[in-house]
Design an enzyme around this catalytic site. Structure first.
Site, PDB file in Angstrom:
ATOM      1  N   ASP A  19      10.858  20.926  42.905  1.00 44.48           N
ATOM      2  CA  ASP A  19      10.549  19.539  43.211  1.00 44.48           C
ATOM      3  C   ASP A  19       9.069  19.490  43.619  1.00 44.48           C
ATOM      4  O   ASP A  19       8.442  20.535  43.838  1.00 44.48           O
ATOM      5  CB  ASP A  19      11.464  19.082  44.350  1.00 44.48           C
ATOM      6  N   ASP A  21       7.332  16.440  45.812  1.00 44.93           N
ATOM      7  CA  ASP A  21       7.110  15.858  47.140  1.00 44.93           C
ATOM      8  C   ASP A  21       7.907  16.604  48.208  1.00 44.93           C
ATOM      9  O   ASP A  21       9.110  16.835  48.056  1.00 44.93           O
ATOM     10  CB  ASP A  21       7.524  14.392  47.147  1.00 44.93           C
ATOM     11  N   GLU A  28       4.914  12.890  50.689  1.00 41.41           N
ATOM     12  CA  GLU A  28       5.671  12.059  49.747  1.00 41.41           C
ATOM     13  C   GLU A  28       4.656  11.103  49.124  1.00 41.41           C
ATOM     14  O   GLU A  28       4.130  10.210  49.799  1.00 41.41           O
ATOM     15  CB  GLU A  28       6.772  11.277  50.466  1.00 41.41           C
ATOM     16  N   SER A 107       9.706  15.770  39.138  1.00 39.55           N
ATOM     17  CA  SER A 107       9.467  14.934  40.308  1.00 39.55           C
ATOM     18  C   SER A 107       9.936  13.506  40.122  1.00 39.55           C
ATOM     19  O   SER A 107       9.746  12.908  39.061  1.00 39.55           O
ATOM     20  CB  SER A 107       7.960  14.926  40.617  1.00 39.55           C
ATOM     21  N   GLY A 108      10.528  12.972  41.204  1.00 40.33           N
ATOM     22  CA  GLY A 108      10.783  11.539  41.254  1.00 40.33           C
ATOM     23  C   GLY A 108       9.534  10.763  41.599  1.00 40.33           C
ATOM     24  O   GLY A 108       9.553   9.548  41.707  1.00 40.33           O
ATOM     25  N   ASP A 175      14.105  19.874  48.212  1.00 38.90           N
ATOM     26  CA  ASP A 175      14.401  19.502  49.601  1.00 38.90           C
ATOM     27  C   ASP A 175      15.333  18.318  49.740  1.00 38.90           C
ATOM     28  O   ASP A 175      15.861  18.073  50.823  1.00 38.90           O
ATOM     29  CB  ASP A 175      13.096  19.181  50.338  1.00 38.90           C
ATOM     30  N   ASN A 178      18.618  14.548  45.646  1.00 38.88           N
ATOM     31  CA  ASN A 178      18.522  14.492  44.187  1.00 38.88           C
ATOM     32  C   ASN A 178      18.130  15.830  43.571  1.00 38.88           C
ATOM     33  O   ASN A 178      18.072  15.961  42.347  1.00 38.88           O
ATOM     34  CB  ASN A 178      17.558  13.384  43.744  1.00 38.88           C
TER      35      ASN A 178
END
Length: 222
Positions: A19, A21, A28, A107-108, A175, A178
């Protein structure tokens, strides 16, 4: 303490996917952008709930992005300069490559920040959302499909196939809620300084905020 299954112990990780962030970087990104919109506190509250698995990620992302409407697109350069790469991240990427493996990030967050970050660290693959910009301003909308937990699993499979790495020799690090399906799918999943709801579902935890600790996974154990 890490539990390292036999395929990774004997061959090392052939693919590591993290991931971004609060994992590869300390921040973030959406909260950093929201600072410029004056909505940081609101966005941070929603992010916390989403990462704990209390909210649908795609819906929560749209809600947070909507608060960014009207922010000038130069914010991407400002945020890119402000982010802090997690201690040991570059060492982990280098260790993976030294053993002939590949490194990906999913990544979101947003391509506009993730892409230059990937280039700066020598990362092989990346996948992230894109924000719509019109007339030099963010519109408050996301372009295309949103990167979800399902997308993260799909990228793990796709990149493993591209490098002919069996899933048993993949490592996934994250972390948030998701990230759980990706971490469960990989040969080794590591919850990195993770939320309590995540630690409850992933066996391997790392509470130390430095990624080079995980370099032990990148090469065969003696």
């Amino acid at each position: 303490m890490l539990t390292i299954p036999e395929p990774v112990a004997t061959g090392g990780a052939g693919l590591v996917v993290t991931d971004v962030d609060s994992t590869l970087i300390a921040q973030e990104v959406i909260e950093e952008i929201a600072h410029y919109a004056g909505t940081r506190d609101e966005v941070a509250r929603i992010t916390e709930r989403a990462m704990n698995g209390e909210l649908d990620f795609a819906q929560s992302l749209r809600e947070r992005v909507a608060t960014l409407a009207g922010v000038p697109e130069r914010v991407f350069a400002d945020v890119s300069r402000a982010i802090t790469v997690t201690v040991g991240a570059r060492n982990l990427v280098d260790a993976v490559h030294a053993n002939g493996g590949a490194f990906g990030i999913v990544s979101g967050g947003f391509d506009e920040v993730v892409a230059p970050l990937a280039r700066s660290l020598g990362i092989d693959h990346y996948c992230a959302n894109r924000l719509e910009v019109k007339d030099g301003m963010l519109t408050g909308r996301v372009l295309g499909d949103i990167v979800t937990a399902t997308t993260k699993v799909e990228m793990l499979h796709a990149w493993a196939a591209a490098h002919e790495v069996p899933m048993e020799r993949t490592v996934a690090i994250g972390d948030g809620a998701n990230d759980i399906p990706m971490m469960r799918t990989a040969g080794v999943g590591v919850a990195f300084c993770a939320k309590p709801a995540v630690r409850e579902q992933i066996d391997n935890h790392l509470a130390i905020p430095r990624l080079d600790v995980l370099s032990v996974l990148t090469q065969p154990l003696p």
